[in-house]
Design an enzyme around this catalytic site. Structure first.
Site, PDB file in Angstrom:
ATOM      1  NE  ARG A 104      72.102 -51.582  11.307  1.00  0.00           N
ATOM      2  CZ  ARG A 104      71.593 -52.782  11.054  1.00  0.00           C
ATOM      3  NH1 ARG A 104      70.967 -53.442  11.967  1.00  0.00           N
ATOM      4  NH2 ARG A 104      71.741 -53.322   9.846  1.00  0.00           N
ATOM      5  CB  THR A 105      72.566 -45.212   8.598  1.00  0.00           C
ATOM      6  OG1 THR A 105      73.491 -46.110   9.203  1.00  0.00           O
ATOM      7  CG2 THR A 105      73.121 -43.810   8.639  1.00  0.00           C
ATOM      8  CE  LYS A 143      67.253 -38.916 -17.336  1.00  0.00           C
ATOM      9  NZ  LYS A 143      66.598 -37.597 -17.238  1.00  0.00           N
ATOM     10  NE  ARG A 188      75.574 -45.881   4.749  1.00  0.00           N
ATOM     11  CZ  ARG A 188      75.284 -46.826   5.646  1.00  0.00           C
ATOM     12  NH1 ARG A 188      74.872 -48.010   5.238  1.00  0.00           N
ATOM     13  NH2 ARG A 188      75.419 -46.600   6.933  1.00  0.00           N
ATOM     14  CG  HIS A 242      79.075 -45.066   9.737  1.00  0.00           C
ATOM     15  ND1 HIS A 242      78.086 -44.093   9.813  1.00  0.00           N
ATOM     16  CD2 HIS A 242      78.421 -46.251   9.584  1.00  0.00           C
ATOM     17  CE1 HIS A 242      76.897 -44.681   9.707  1.00  0.00           C
ATOM     18  NE2 HIS A 242      77.076 -45.980   9.567  1.00  0.00           N
TER      19      HIS A 242
HETATM   20  N1   CP Z   1      75.537 -49.638  11.185  1.00  0.00           N
HETATM   21  C1   CP Z   1      75.020 -49.276   9.988  1.00  0.00           C
HETATM   22  O1   CP Z   1      75.492 -48.327   9.349  1.00  0.00           O
HETATM   23  O2   CP Z   1      73.978 -50.045   9.571  1.00  0.00           O
HETATM   24  P1   CP Z   1      73.184 -49.818   8.199  1.00  0.00           P
HETATM   25  O3   CP Z   1      74.167 -50.139   7.079  1.00  0.00           O
HETATM   26  O4   CP Z   1      72.030 -50.758   8.247  1.00  0.00           O
HETATM   27  O5   CP Z   1      72.787 -48.382   8.126  1.00  0.00           O
END
Ligand code: CP
Length: 298
Positions: free
Chosen positions: A50-51, A78, A100, A129
């Site tokens: 999604r993100t 490396k 992320r 998040h």
């Molecule tokens: N909700 C969410 O962060 O989903 P993903 O891990 O698929 O991005």
């Protein structure tokens, strides 16, 4: 002025309302206000659907040049650090990075003058998040027109959840009443300042928003496991519990869903579920966020 989004706590009420308003305009077909060509790099050190995809689509909508950085084929292999990777991207004139990472607060070491990129946190370990939180707020706001006075239950794997941490902070800050339910072993006293722990069955008929969290097997020790059936019966949204919700209540889940664990599989697209709408809103809130941060860069 919003230049980075690291923690949801970075946002004032004014920032939040401006982003929600702009995301709604974009959803209604408004065009990008950006007049320059910017370059954004997406760095995902943890898996995502999604993100990651909604950021890529948001970047396309804004006409940005996009670099999808792959840690597996990069000099990370490396031994190059995250700091040196982002320093390299800044030197190559990347304007913003969407990151992320498994490490909580990875972004703190990146806040140095020579790192000229704006930073958007797409999830840090079990920390924050913020963009999931924004899409959740957009979904709640669309439904109720306010956050003030709503009763919101956050249910399940609280201690491992960055979604829960971001949401409890901002919901409390903006006047919602937050409740928690789920296994006591996944509750921490650090949450007491944001809401009240209650039995799930007490909360079901009371709340406006039932926010179910994913059970994060990948962050668990071996002794933290439940069987799928036992978890669902005790802490999941069963069909029986769903029928006891207020008619106006909504069910949310950040995804990915463990079907028949957090939610009965048949409830994923049920009339009171907003799971699909949350994902759809993610596209527009992330477009609004990127547009705002890049516009502020000017
Ligand atoms: N909700 C969410 O962060 O989903 P993903 O891990 O698929 O991005």
């Amino acid at each position: 002025m919003l230049t980075n989004l690291l923690s949801i706590d970075d946002l004032s009420l004014e920032d939040l309302m401006t982003l929600l308003h702009r995301a709604e305009e974009l959803k209604q077909g408004s065009k990008s206000i950006l007049t320059k060509k910017y370059t954004v790099a997406n760095l995902f050190f943890e898996n995502s659907t999604r993100t990651s995809i909604s950021f890529q689509l948001a970047e396309k909508k804004l006409g940005l040049d996009v670099i999808n950085f792959n840690p597996q084929t990069s000099s990370i292999q490396k031994g190059e650090s995250l700091y040196d990777t982002v320093l390299t991207l800044a030197a190559l004139e990347v304007d913003a990075v969407v990151i992320r990472h498994t490490q909580n607060e990875y972004y703190k070491e990146l806040l140095q003058n020579s790192i000229t990129c704006n930073i958007i946190n797409a999830g840090d370990g079990s920390g924050q998040h913020p963009t999931q939180c924004l899409l959740d707020l957009m979904t709640i706001y669309e439904e109720f027109g306010t956050l003030q006075g709503l009763k919101v239950a956050i249910v399940g794997d609280l201690s491992h959840s960055r979604v829960a941490r971001s949401n409890m902070m901002i919901l409390k800050k903006f006047g919602s009443q937050v409740y928690f339910a789920g296994p006591k072993t996944w509750y921490s006293s650090e949450f007491d300042q944001f809401g009240e722990y209650k039995a799930l069955d007490e909360l079901v008929p009371e709340v406006d928003v039932m926010m179910m969290l994913r059970v994060q097997h990948e962050r668990h020790d071996a002794n933290e496991s439940f069987t799928k059936e036992a978890y669902h019966a005790q802490y999941g949204l069963t069909k029986t519990r769903y029928q006891q919700l207020k008619e106006t209540a909504i069910v949310m889940h950040p995804g990915p869903i463990n079907r028949d664990v957090e939610l009965d599989s048949e409830l994923v697209e049920a009339p009171q579920s907003r799971f699909v709408k949350q994902m759809h809103n993610g596209l527009y809130i992330r477009t609004a966020l990127l547009e705002t941060i890049l516009h502020n860069r000017a």
